[in-house]
Scaffold this active site. Structure first.
Site, PDB file in Angstrom:
ATOM      1  CG  ASN A   9      -1.651   1.278   1.415  1.00 33.03           C
ATOM      2  OD1 ASN A   9      -1.851   2.027   0.456  1.00 33.03           O
ATOM      3  ND2 ASN A   9      -2.094   1.544   2.639  1.00 33.03           N
ATOM      4  CE  LYS A  11       0.614   3.583   4.807  1.00 32.30           C
ATOM      5  NZ  LYS A  11       0.307   3.636   6.195  1.00 32.30           N
ATOM      6  CG  HIS A  95      -5.660   1.852   5.240  1.00 32.52           C
ATOM      7  ND1 HIS A  95      -5.192   2.774   6.144  1.00 32.52           N
ATOM      8  CD2 HIS A  95      -4.637   0.992   5.004  1.00 32.52           C
ATOM      9  CE1 HIS A  95      -3.933   2.477   6.433  1.00 32.52           C
ATOM     10  NE2 HIS A  95      -3.575   1.408   5.755  1.00 32.52           N
ATOM     11  CD  GLU A  97      -2.740   5.528   6.708  1.00 33.32           C
ATOM     12  OE1 GLU A  97      -2.791   5.637   5.470  1.00 33.32           O
ATOM     13  OE2 GLU A  97      -1.757   5.033   7.302  1.00 33.32           O
ATOM     14  CD  GLU A 168      -3.504  -2.698   7.391  1.00 37.09           C
ATOM     15  OE1 GLU A 168      -2.402  -2.964   6.894  1.00 37.09           O
ATOM     16  OE2 GLU A 168      -4.108  -1.630   7.167  1.00 37.09           O
ATOM     17  N   GLY A 174       2.446   2.171  10.634  1.00 39.00           N
ATOM     18  CA  GLY A 174       3.359   3.304  10.475  1.00 39.00           C
ATOM     19  C   GLY A 174       4.082   3.689  11.748  1.00 39.00           C
ATOM     20  CB  SER A 214       5.331  -1.885  11.845  1.00 42.39           C
ATOM     21  OG  SER A 214       4.915  -0.558  12.113  1.00 42.39           O
TER      22      SER A 214
HETATM   23  C1  PEP Z   1      -0.662   0.079   5.825  1.00 44.10           C
HETATM   24  O1  PEP Z   1      -0.589   1.155   5.262  1.00 44.10           O
HETATM   25  O2  PEP Z   1      -1.637  -0.652   5.618  1.00 44.10           O
HETATM   26  C2  PEP Z   1       0.406  -0.320   6.736  1.00 44.10           C
HETATM   27  C3  PEP Z   1       0.306  -1.464   7.343  1.00 44.10           C
HETATM   28  O3  PEP Z   1       1.471   0.567   6.884  1.00 44.10           O
HETATM   29  P1  PEP Z   1       2.911   0.232   7.547  1.00 44.10           P
HETATM   30  O4  PEP Z   1       3.373  -1.076   6.951  1.00 44.10           O
HETATM   31  O5  PEP Z   1       3.776   1.386   7.134  1.00 44.10           O
HETATM   32  O6  PEP Z   1       2.708   0.111   9.006  1.00 44.10           O
END
Ligand code: PEP
Length: 256
Positions: A9, A11, A95, A97, A168, A174, A214
């Site tokens: 992803n 973003k 997601h 976000e 998630e 992040g 992460s």
């Molecule tokens: C994501 O954007 O779905 C995500 C898991 O980000 P990160 O791997 O940077 O934590």
């Protein structure tokens, strides 16, 4: 059998040119990998370019979002059919976000999910608890609510054949703070148990459940060894093509 799935992803990162360079590098690096499903989710602007660059490879393209209406006066929105036409085969829905910054609710997730299915896009539906909810022992209740409300109206066949879920935990996205392997497995086993209860054994056994939060080249193997972790949704670490390919390679069944 559930083939591992690794999705990047991006973003709001990468211009069309940067996305093109990544995709051109990725294709040859993964051309012999047929035992992992590979998905890249660039910004809307780069979907077509990345899809064209990956056309004869084993990698697919996802949109990061869609709107649920087919067309109309919805300034700034993009429909499922539009991203499909641009070359997307998958779409990320709900997601954290989007839920946190743009007010997406489980009901909105449900509408987008139906729109994705109607356009023959494979939905990757994100669920997961905040730190406050985890510390308040609400994790499983939050997952139950997000699954029940977000997947409302789906058939057992849709869950079995098409749906991808991504667990998630919001506190891991992040932040560099990955869930432990056993925290991920506990949540995934719970999610699969609910799918079994609400959609039947076949749906539960066939639905992919990805972990996200992460994930990096140095922690993906441990996560992938957990029986209910079927792959990863990766943000930051998917922006680098070498790191992304390393995570794909480490997810191959033969290497685990
Ligand atoms: C994501 O954007 O779905 C995500 C898991 O980000 P990160 O791997 O940077 O934590």
């Amino acid at each position: 059998m559930r083939l591992p799935l690794v999705a990047g992803n991006w973003k709001m990162f990468k211009t069309v040119q940067e996305a093109f360079v990544f995709a051109k590098e990725l294709g040859p690096l993964v051309k012999d990998i047929t035992d992992v499903e590979i998905v890249i989710a660039p910004p809307f602007t780069a979907i077509h370019t990345v899809a064209e660059a990956l056309r004869h490879t084993s990698a697919f393209v996802a949109a990061q979002n869609i709107y649920w209406e087919r067309e109309g006066a919805f300034t700034g929105e993009v429909s499922a059919a539009m991203v499909k036409e641009a070359g997307a085969e998958f779409v990320i829905i709900g997601h954290s976000e989007r839920r946190r910054l743009f007010g997406e609710t489980d009901a909105i997730v449900g509408r987008k999910l139906q729109a994705a299915l109607a356009a023959a896009l494979t939905p990757i539906v994100c669920i997961g608890e905040t730190l406050e909810e985890r510390e308040g022992n609400q994790t499983l209740a939050v997952l139950d609510r997000q699954i029940k409300n977000g997947l409302d109206g789906l058939t057992a066949d849709q869950v079995a054949d098409t749906l991808v879920l991504a667990y998630e935990p919001v506190w891991a996205i992040g932040t560099g703070r990955v869930a432990t392997n056993s925290q991920a497995q506990e949540a995934h086993a719970h999610i699969r148990g609910r799918l079994r209860q609400w959609f039947g054994a076949h749906a539960a056994e066939n639905c992919h459940i990805l972990y996200g939060g992460s994930v990096k080249p140095d922690n993906i193997e441990g996560l992938m060894r957990e029986p209910d972790v079927d792959g990863a949704l990766v943000g930051g670490a998917s922006l680098d093509v070498q790191a992304f390919v390393e995570m794909v390679t480490k997810s191959r069944p033969a290497t685990l």
